[in-house]
Scaffold this active site. Structure first.
Site: not given
Ligand code: F6P
Length: 320
Positions: A127, A170, A253
């Site tokens: 993020d 995010g 991710r």
């Protein structure tokens, strides 16, 4: 410190393994013993801990995820959890700890430091919402992954003269969305940090760019802001441009960490061990203007970092 532990906490991020490797190898090179704590702070509470040697961290530098596993540990938010963690450290002779994770993980690191176990935090999250650091481990990789995915969406929306709405992760922070939108030439970028109006900033924008020859459109939306499928319908109805929505999700991710994330993780990992070697805890090790620095955790947690507003305005200026 004579014996340190390392753990990863919160959402995983590509490059965490490179950080673990740097910590383990640096500590051993400096004559310390190292253990790996599994599943974040949970491993500290229940003693799920492995002895590490130089070869324990072979073949992980280029791998996404975290070899130590990770978790968001609610128990460690309570004093009882922290005391259990402290007891485990004392029982095992751990006199220093490195925690790779986000803001929430740093709070645990501060509490453990206050309880007497010097603990150092390293920012690891896709993020990039760690205010005290220019970059966090994993952001660069996730950005490149998101950009590659949106480039693929662009191919197909271009072929069909469509609009593609894409939701980007995010956790409420717009860094990943903004940079992906910039790198992919999105006609609209919607993040929490700015004043945004669907009619003004998407519908009118599509209509005006369509009138000067644009046939396909990318709209980048930060996760959790709106239902992107409903937004796609609204765009289609109001502009007449066929629209599809895609949620990138956890694709962002995983994957091989970029060189930049590996280098960052290595720099931060070594610095963290250098602090613990001197018995210094309660610090967060970060990158500021290409220099590795460390801050008091409490001070670090109070810092604020917004998105690059100028960059947001630049995008509006040129994506016409
Ligand atoms: O913090 C990383 C992150 O991927 C965020 O972008 C997202 O909001 C969240 O974690 C998702 O969490 P989970 O993996 O628990 O679904």
């Amino acid at each position: 410190a004579k014996k340190i532990g390392v753990l990863t906490s919160g959402g995983d991020a590509p490059g965490m393994n490179a950080g673990i490797r740097a910590v383990v190898r640096c500590a051993i090179a400096k004559g310390m013993e190292v253990v790996g704590v599994h599943h974040g702070y949970n491993g500290l509470i229940n003693g799920d801990i492995e002895q590490m040697d130089v070869r324990s961290v072979s073949e992980i530098l280029h791998r996404g995820g975290t070899m130590l596993y990770t978790a968001r540990c609610l128990e460690f938010k309570e004093q009882a959890g922290i005391l259990k963690g402290k007891e485990t450290c004392e029982k095992m002779g751990i006199d220093g700890l490195v925690v790779i994770g986000g803001d929430g993980s740093f709070r645990g690191a501060r509490d453990l430091s206050l309880a007497g176990i010097p603990t150092v935090g390293i920012p690891g999250t896709i993020d990039n919402d760690i205010s005290c650091s220019d970059f966090s481990i994993g952001f660069d990789t996730a950005l490149n992954t998101a950009v590659e995915a949106v480039d693929r969406l662009r191919d197909t929306s271009q072929s069909h003269d469509r609009c593609s709405v894409v939701e980007i992760m995010g956790h409420g922070a717009g860094h990943l969305t903004l940079d992906t939108g910039i790198a992919c030439g999105a006609c609209a970028i919607w993040v929490n940090e700015v004043d945004f109006d669907v009619d003004r900033d998407i519908i009118q924008k599509i209509k005006s760019t369509a009138s000067n020859g644009k046939h396909h459109f990318i709209v980048a939306v930060g996760e959790g802001i709106t239902d992107v499928h409903a937004l796609a319908k609204e765009i289609e109805t109001k502009t007449g441009v066929e629209t599809r929505a895609t949620v990138l999700g956890h694709i962002q991710r995983g994957g091989t960490p970029t060189a930049r994330d590996r280098v960052l993780a290595t720099k931060l990992g070594v610095h963290a061990v250098e602090l613990l070697e001197k018995g210094i805890g309660n610090r967060v090790v970060v990158i500021k203007g290409n220099t590795v620095v460390d801050y008091d955790i409490l001070e670090a947690l109070q810092m604020k970092k917004g998105i690059d507003k100028k960059l947001f305005e630049d995008a509006k200026l040129i994506n016409i």
